[in-house]
Design a protein around this motif. Structure first.
Motif, mmCIF file in Angstrom:
data_model
loop_
_atom_site.group_PDB
_atom_site.id
_atom_site.type_symbol
_atom_site.label_atom_id
_atom_site.label_comp_id
_atom_site.label_asym_id
_atom_site.label_seq_id
_atom_site.Cartn_x
_atom_site.Cartn_y
_atom_site.Cartn_z
ATOM 1 N N SER A 120 37.696 61.054 68.143
ATOM 2 C CA SER A 120 38.097 61.473 66.802
ATOM 3 C C SER A 120 38.578 62.917 66.785
ATOM 4 C CB SER A 120 36.916 61.313 65.838
ATOM 5 O OG SER A 120 37.183 61.929 64.595
ATOM 6 N N PHE A 121 37.814 63.817 67.396
ATOM 7 C CA PHE A 121 38.160 65.240 67.349
ATOM 8 C C PHE A 121 39.409 65.560 68.171
ATOM 9 C CE2 PHE A 121 33.381 65.684 66.642
ATOM 10 C CZ PHE A 121 33.537 65.691 65.265
ATOM 11 N N LEU A 122 39.631 64.803 69.247
ATOM 12 C CA LEU A 122 40.846 65.007 70.036
ATOM 13 C C LEU A 122 42.084 64.730 69.192
ATOM 14 C CD1 LEU A 122 39.885 63.413 73.482
ATOM 15 C CD2 LEU A 122 40.325 65.832 73.031
ATOM 16 N N TYR A 123 42.075 63.597 68.492
ATOM 17 C CA TYR A 123 43.237 63.251 67.674
ATOM 18 C C TYR A 123 43.346 64.140 66.443
ATOM 19 C CZ TYR A 123 45.648 59.363 69.839
ATOM 20 O OH TYR A 123 46.433 58.612 70.662
ATOM 21 N N MET A 124 42.206 64.486 65.844
ATOM 22 C CA MET A 124 42.249 65.395 64.693
ATOM 23 C C MET A 124 42.834 66.743 65.088
ATOM 24 S SD MET A 124 38.788 64.873 62.451
ATOM 25 C CE MET A 124 38.481 63.379 61.511
ATOM 26 N N GLY A 125 42.460 67.216 66.263
ATOM 27 C CA GLY A 125 42.993 68.488 66.743
ATOM 28 C C GLY A 125 44.498 68.439 66.894
ATOM 29 N N ALA A 126 45.006 67.306 67.413
ATOM 30 C CA ALA A 126 46.455 67.141 67.547
ATOM 31 C C ALA A 126 47.126 67.117 66.187
ATOM 32 C CB ALA A 126 46.756 65.851 68.315
ATOM 33 N N GLY A 127 46.550 66.347 65.245
ATOM 34 C CA GLY A 127 47.143 66.223 63.920
ATOM 35 C C GLY A 127 47.146 67.526 63.143
ATOM 36 N N VAL A 128 46.014 68.219 63.152
ATOM 37 C CA VAL A 128 45.903 69.478 62.417
ATOM 38 C C VAL A 128 46.788 70.554 63.048
ATOM 39 C CG1 VAL A 128 44.344 71.361 61.780
ATOM 40 C CG2 VAL A 128 43.580 68.982 61.561
ATOM 41 N N GLY A 129 46.751 70.653 64.382
ATOM 42 C CA GLY A 129 47.546 71.679 65.067
ATOM 43 C C GLY A 129 49.036 71.509 64.855
ATOM 44 N N VAL A 130 49.524 70.275 65.054
ATOM 45 C CA VAL A 130 50.955 70.022 64.852
ATOM 46 C C VAL A 130 51.295 70.086 63.360
ATOM 47 C CG1 VAL A 130 52.814 68.333 65.167
ATOM 48 C CG2 VAL A 130 51.129 68.676 66.964
ATOM 49 N N GLY A 131 50.328 69.772 62.497
ATOM 50 C CA GLY A 131 50.541 69.898 61.052
ATOM 51 C C GLY A 131 50.819 71.334 60.656
ATOM 52 N N VAL A 132 50.090 72.267 61.256
ATOM 53 C CA VAL A 132 50.334 73.694 60.996
ATOM 54 C C VAL A 132 51.738 74.073 61.471
ATOM 55 C CG1 VAL A 132 49.627 76.043 61.598
ATOM 56 C CG2 VAL A 132 47.890 74.320 61.088
ATOM 57 N N MET A 133 52.136 73.567 62.638
ATOM 58 C CA MET A 133 53.492 73.825 63.133
ATOM 59 C C MET A 133 54.530 73.245 62.179
ATOM 60 S SD MET A 133 52.750 72.892 67.154
ATOM 61 C CE MET A 133 54.486 72.898 67.603
ATOM 62 N N TYR A 134 54.253 72.056 61.663
ATOM 63 C CA TYR A 134 55.192 71.373 60.762
ATOM 64 C C TYR A 134 55.369 72.142 59.454
ATOM 65 C CZ TYR A 134 57.452 67.379 58.423
ATOM 66 O OH TYR A 134 58.333 66.554 57.775
ATOM 67 N N ALA A 135 54.310 72.834 59.015
ATOM 68 C CA ALA A 135 54.376 73.608 57.776
ATOM 69 C C ALA A 135 55.460 74.691 57.844
ATOM 70 C CB ALA A 135 53.015 74.250 57.494
ATOM 71 N N PHE A 136 55.739 75.169 59.055
ATOM 72 C CA PHE A 136 56.768 76.189 59.236
ATOM 73 C C PHE A 136 58.141 75.586 59.530
ATOM 74 C CE2 PHE A 136 52.772 78.330 60.252
ATOM 75 C CZ PHE A 136 52.901 79.517 59.537
ATOM 76 N N HIS A 137 58.174 74.263 59.662
ATOM 77 C CA HIS A 137 59.413 73.629 60.105
ATOM 78 C C HIS A 137 60.037 72.685 59.087
ATOM 79 C CE1 HIS A 137 62.218 71.522 62.788
ATOM 80 N NE2 HIS A 137 61.773 70.405 62.247
ATOM 81 N N TRP A 138 59.239 72.096 58.191
ATOM 82 C CA TRP A 138 59.708 70.945 57.417
ATOM 83 C C TRP A 138 60.921 71.245 56.547
ATOM 84 C CZ3 TRP A 138 59.838 70.498 52.074
ATOM 85 C CH2 TRP A 138 59.170 71.490 51.356
ATOM 86 N N ARG A 139 61.067 72.489 56.086
ATOM 87 C CA ARG A 139 62.227 72.821 55.248
ATOM 88 C C ARG A 139 63.540 72.718 56.025
ATOM 89 N NH1 ARG A 139 61.012 75.053 50.342
ATOM 90 N NH2 ARG A 139 58.853 75.751 50.037
ATOM 91 N N ARG A 140 63.480 72.864 57.339
ATOM 92 C CA ARG A 140 64.685 72.792 58.168
ATOM 93 C C ARG A 140 64.923 71.402 58.748
ATOM 94 N NH1 ARG A 140 64.051 76.101 62.799
ATOM 95 N NH2 ARG A 140 61.814 76.133 62.476
ATOM 96 N N GLU A 141 64.048 70.473 58.420
ATOM 97 C CA GLU A 141 64.154 69.123 58.980
ATOM 98 C C GLU A 141 65.230 68.318 58.264
ATOM 99 O OE1 GLU A 141 60.693 66.485 60.639
ATOM 100 O OE2 GLU A 141 60.856 66.129 58.481
ATOM 101 N N VAL A 142 66.018 67.573 59.015
ATOM 102 C CA VAL A 142 67.050 66.718 58.447
ATOM 103 C C VAL A 142 66.377 65.561 57.705
ATOM 104 C CG1 VAL A 142 69.028 65.247 58.969
ATOM 105 C CG2 VAL A 142 68.624 67.322 60.312
#
Length: 345
Positions: A39-61
């Motif tokens: 559970s924590f392995l996948y949560m870590g992936a989701g939360v970490g990439v989610g933070v990255m996505y917060a800085f990217h989503w406005r530029r996403e097609v």
């Protein structure tokens, strides 16, 4: 040339990032129950990439984002991603991390068979030979002992995990050219949350926060960040070549397990290592042999907010989806270079 070198480094980094999962998970499993660990392995992936996505989503097609039509594949992906890491963590807990790392190559076999049987994808003779090598090596690694006609439970659990991921790979390939950020975040948050509920139902003891945070950090690196840099490498090298470089991951994981955990270097392991290496080498050769003949590009021009945008979309269609790790290995990559010079991933 410089971009290609950077891409090769990223592909190798993706392999190394994922390879650290088995030995470091083995250490953390002394303090974290196996289902909570998954559970924590996948949560870590989701939360970490989610933070990255917060800085990217406005530029996403917008065309990249998931739609309602993708929902069935997302659900199947999440369910299988709940089962697979639970089985893997249980397998590592019962067996050795070095065995688990090498057995990860069986995912190639599972993914290929499912693609061949369910999706009628052609498989080359060279790849069938590679699969035979990997199957033999997996049997050698799974053997419970010379005096008993039985397989070790730890290895069987790892093999079941690779079968789940093989099926998951074939589901994920249906949405492979959607937003990588969205796919990883959904996989991480919902698969991690599902495994968390399963752990509670099983009555596992909630571990100390001192071990939860390292487990999530490991998940961000070995699952989330590994996928991210893999996709970046894929845009320059193509899916086929990237998956070939990624084939080193199980061997790096096995070597790290031997070095960090002091696991015994048995004759059986060395025999399986040699056979598995031969199979992986054939996979690499087969992958590279088909990486040139199945690439093409086309240009799409459209208007957005009154501005003309030009997309150069490169597709690399391989014969099979090797799926060496989660989103990894899908032979349908997409690179978009916008007219303003921004790269959208």
């Amino acid at each position: 040339m410089r971009n290609a070198r950077i891409a090769i480094v990223l592909a190798l980094l993706a392999a190394v990032f994922y390879a650290v999962s088995a030995p470091l998970s083995k250490i953390l499993l002394e303090h974290v129950p196996s289902t909570f660990m998954a559970s924590f392995l996948y949560m870590g992936a989701g939360v970490g990439v989610g933070v990255m996505y917060a800085f990217h989503w406005r530029r996403e097609v917008p065309e990249e984002r998931l739609t309602r039509g993708d929902f069935p594949y997302v659900v199947a992906m999440v369910v299988l991603d709940i089962l697979a890491p639970i089985l893997l963590m249980a397998g590592i807990a019962f067996g050795t991390a070095s065995n688990a790392s090498l057995l990860g190559n069986f995912e190639i076999v599972a993914t290929t068979f499912i693609a061949f049987l369910a999706f009628r994808e052609p498989v080359s003779k060279r790849l069938w030979v590679a699969i035979a090598f990997i199957v033999v090596a997996s049997i050698v690694l799974s053997w419970g002992g010379n005096d008993a006609l039985e397989f070790s439970p730890g290895s069987l659990l790892v093999l079941l995990a690779t079968v789940c991921w093989g099926l998951e790979n074939n589901c994920t390939r249906k949405i492979a050219d959607r937003s990588t950020y969205q796919i990883v975040v959904l996989k991480g948050v919902f698969s991690g949350g599902g495994a968390f509920l399963v752990a509670l139902v099983l009555g596992e003891a909630l571990p100390s926060l001192a071990y939860v945070l390292p487990a999530m950090a490991l998940g961000f690196v070995s699952y989330g960040l590994s996928i991210f840099v893999y996709i970046r490498a894929q845009r320059t090298l193509g899916a086929a070549k990237t998956s070939a470089y990624y084939a080193i991951a199980p061997f790096v994981g096995a070597l790290l397990s031997l070095a960090l955990l002091g696991e015994p270097l048995t004759p059986t392991f060395l025999v399986a290592l040699a056979i598995m290496a031969a199979g992986a080498a054939l996979v690499v050769v087969d992958t590279l042999a088909h990486s040139h003949a199945h690439e093409h590009s086309h240009v799409v021009v459209h208007m957005h907010d009154g501005t003309m945008h030009t997309h150069v979309i490169t597709h690399a269609h391989g014969h099979v989806h090797y799926g060496l790790a989660r989103v990894h290995g899908h032979h349908h990559s997409r690179e978009e270079l916008l007219g303003e010079g921004h790269v959208h991933g």
